[in-house]
Design an enzyme around this catalytic site. Structure first.
Site, PDB file in Angstrom:
ATOM      1  N   HIS A  81      -5.356  -4.054  -1.549  1.00  0.00           N
ATOM      2  CA  HIS A  81      -5.210  -3.041  -2.594  1.00  0.00           C
ATOM      3  C   HIS A  81      -5.213  -3.646  -3.992  1.00  0.00           C
ATOM      4  O   HIS A  81      -4.975  -2.937  -4.974  1.00  0.00           O
ATOM      5  CB  HIS A  81      -3.934  -2.231  -2.369  1.00  0.00           C
ATOM      6  CG  HIS A  81      -4.044  -1.267  -1.235  1.00  0.00           C
ATOM      7  ND1 HIS A  81      -4.513   0.017  -1.392  1.00  0.00           N
ATOM      8  CD2 HIS A  81      -3.761  -1.407   0.089  1.00  0.00           C
ATOM      9  CE1 HIS A  81      -4.495   0.635  -0.219  1.00  0.00           C
ATOM     10  NE2 HIS A  81      -4.063  -0.216   0.700  1.00  0.00           N
TER      11      HIS A  81
ATOM     12  N   LYS B  65     -12.133  -0.344   0.211  1.00  0.00           N
ATOM     13  CA  LYS B  65     -11.317   0.414  -0.739  1.00  0.00           C
ATOM     14  C   LYS B  65     -12.027   0.440  -2.098  1.00  0.00           C
ATOM     15  O   LYS B  65     -12.917   1.248  -2.320  1.00  0.00           O
ATOM     16  CB  LYS B  65      -9.911  -0.174  -0.793  1.00  0.00           C
ATOM     17  CG  LYS B  65      -9.176   0.022   0.540  1.00  0.00           C
ATOM     18  CD  LYS B  65      -7.788  -0.538   0.536  1.00  0.00           C
ATOM     19  CE  LYS B  65      -7.018  -0.168   1.791  1.00  0.00           C
ATOM     20  NZ  LYS B  65      -7.594  -0.681   3.037  1.00  0.00           N
TER      21      LYS B  65
ATOM     22  N   SER C 271       0.789  -1.228   0.000  1.00  0.00           N
ATOM     23  CA  SER C 271       0.000   0.000   0.000  1.00  0.00           C
ATOM     24  C   SER C 271       0.819   1.274   0.000  1.00  0.00           C
ATOM     25  O   SER C 271       0.330   2.323  -0.420  1.00  0.00           O
ATOM     26  CB  SER C 271      -0.940   0.009   1.213  1.00  0.00           C
ATOM     27  OG  SER C 271      -0.195  -0.027   2.421  1.00  0.00           O
TER      28      SER C 271
END
Length: 394
Positions: free
Chosen positions: A210, A241, A182
């Site tokens: 991610h 996310k 990340s």
């Protein structure tokens, strides 16, 4: 002031003097390409809202419908009276989306790691962990009681060496790595790591927080990216996310998912995810399954921004994903750069120690599918102006 708390005041003062004190800004609007931050309208280069789904009308509407039907909260842990049919529907949908046998959801990606690692390994075991793994992996590993053997970042040769050094000293082994890191935006060489896991008969776990909604066909993640379906034992992901909502997921082998329902402590001892969040997550899966358009736009935006930043002379590190670190070195410079950007109408927070190593402070830019080209150009102009003012670029 109580003397018992003096040390905390001293530590806070030290953080401020070192340029490491985190002054947290406040949002007054939904997530999107533009935000109201501390009362000012600014371009958003900070959020993990990769696909622009956090304020997607379809998700908002679905969350409202699920709230009307199922209430605002489950009022129980999953293992007693908190498992609703919609939780099971979401888990079935996520398993199908990921192409795995089964999935189980948690309150966050962080709690998914805290659930999984202690359930799979214990004091007689060893965890082979990438040295730059996320804090949730580190904390979950510590909670497990297993010995932690770190290997060089994204380095299969280092991993194999560490495994050989620990041969015969443990009951069970587990290799764990982030999928996309990340802070740097680079991708774990999961194909090579899988080969080593097979060679030494060690469980393999990847945290794809991610990578979900970013890598692979239509955002199906790093396992899809490397065509490793059915070969990775545990995939951990987040729904906060790219999915734009909140929650965590563990996907993979049906027997591991069944075990986590019996021994995953956040599943057993913390209330279930709210109906609104479940409904919004299902709507997000619908969108991702119906089209790759958002994922494609995300990558197009990221490529354009990175190319232009490099032309300006900025160091964007080793990133190969939409995460774009602008490397600045020392924390005080990164904090000043962030403040100057904010004055230019761009919200991009600085990141320093302990999130990243000392001397590697940066501005981490998170590009989104919600950004238009004119947004990116405006951001580039602000970076150029501030970069020249502070002597970062010529």
């Amino acid at each position: 002031m109580s003397e018992r708390l003096t040390w905390i005041h001293q530590e806070l003062d030290s953080l401020k003097e070192a340029g490491l004190y985190n002054r947290i800004r406040t949002l007054g609007s939904p997530q999107g390409a533009w935000l109201m931050v501390d009362g000012k309208r600014v371009l958003n280069f900070c959020s993990n809202n990769y696909l622009g789904l956090a304020n997607e009308p379809v998700l908002v509407k679905t969350a409202q419908e699920y709230t009307q039907k199922f209430g605002v909260g489950p009022a129980a842990v999953r293992s007693i009276a908190g498992t609703m049919d919609i939780h099971l529907e979401l888990e079935r949908r996520l398993a199908a989306f990921k192409g795995v046998e089964a999935a189980i959801t948690f309150q966050s990606g962080f709690t998914a790691n805290l659930a999984t690692l202690p359930a799979l390994v214990g004091k007689e075991d060893v965890i082979f962990s990438d040295e730059l793994n996320h804090a949730s992996i580190i904390d979950g590993s510590r909670l497990s009681g297993a010995r932690i053997a770190r290997y060089g970042h994204a380095d299969p040769a280092s991993l194999e060496k560490v495994i050989q050094e620990n041969a015969g000293s443990y009951r069970r082994g587990l290799i764990v790595t982030d999928g996309v890191f990340s802070m740097d935006g680079d991708i774990a060489p999961l194909d090579k790591i899988y080969e080593i896991a097979e060679k030494y008969d060690i469980l393999l776990m990847v945290d794809d927080a991610h990578g979900e909604g970013v890598l692979g066909t239509g955002g199906r993640g790093i396992v899809d990216h490397f065509h490793l379906h059915g070969k990775v034992d545990v995939e951990v992901g987040t729904l906060s996310k790219a999915f734009g909502v909140v929650g965590g997921v563990v996907a993979g082998s049906a027997v591991i998912v069944e075990w986590l329902r019996q021994r995953g402590r956040p599943f057993l001892f913390s209330s279930a995810v709210t109906p609104a969040d479940v409904g919004a997550c299902i709507a997000a899966v619908d969108i991702l399954e119906s089209s790759t358009e958002r994922v494609d736009r995300l990558w197009a935006n990221a490529r354009y921004f990175k190319e232009e930043m490099k032309k300006l002379g900025f160091d964007t590190g080793v990133s190969t994903t939409p995460i774009t670190p602008v490397m600045l070195g020392e924390a005080p410079l990164a904090q000043q750069f962030s403040r100057e950007l904010f004055e230019e109408g761009v919200f991009a927070m600085s990141i320093g120690f302990p999130t990243v190593p000392r001397g590697k402070a940066r501005i981490r830019v998170m590009i989104s599918a919600a950004h238009q080209k004119e947004d990116l150009d405006q951001g580039l102009a602000a970076f150029a102006k501030v970069g020249r003012k502070l002597g970062v670029i010529a």
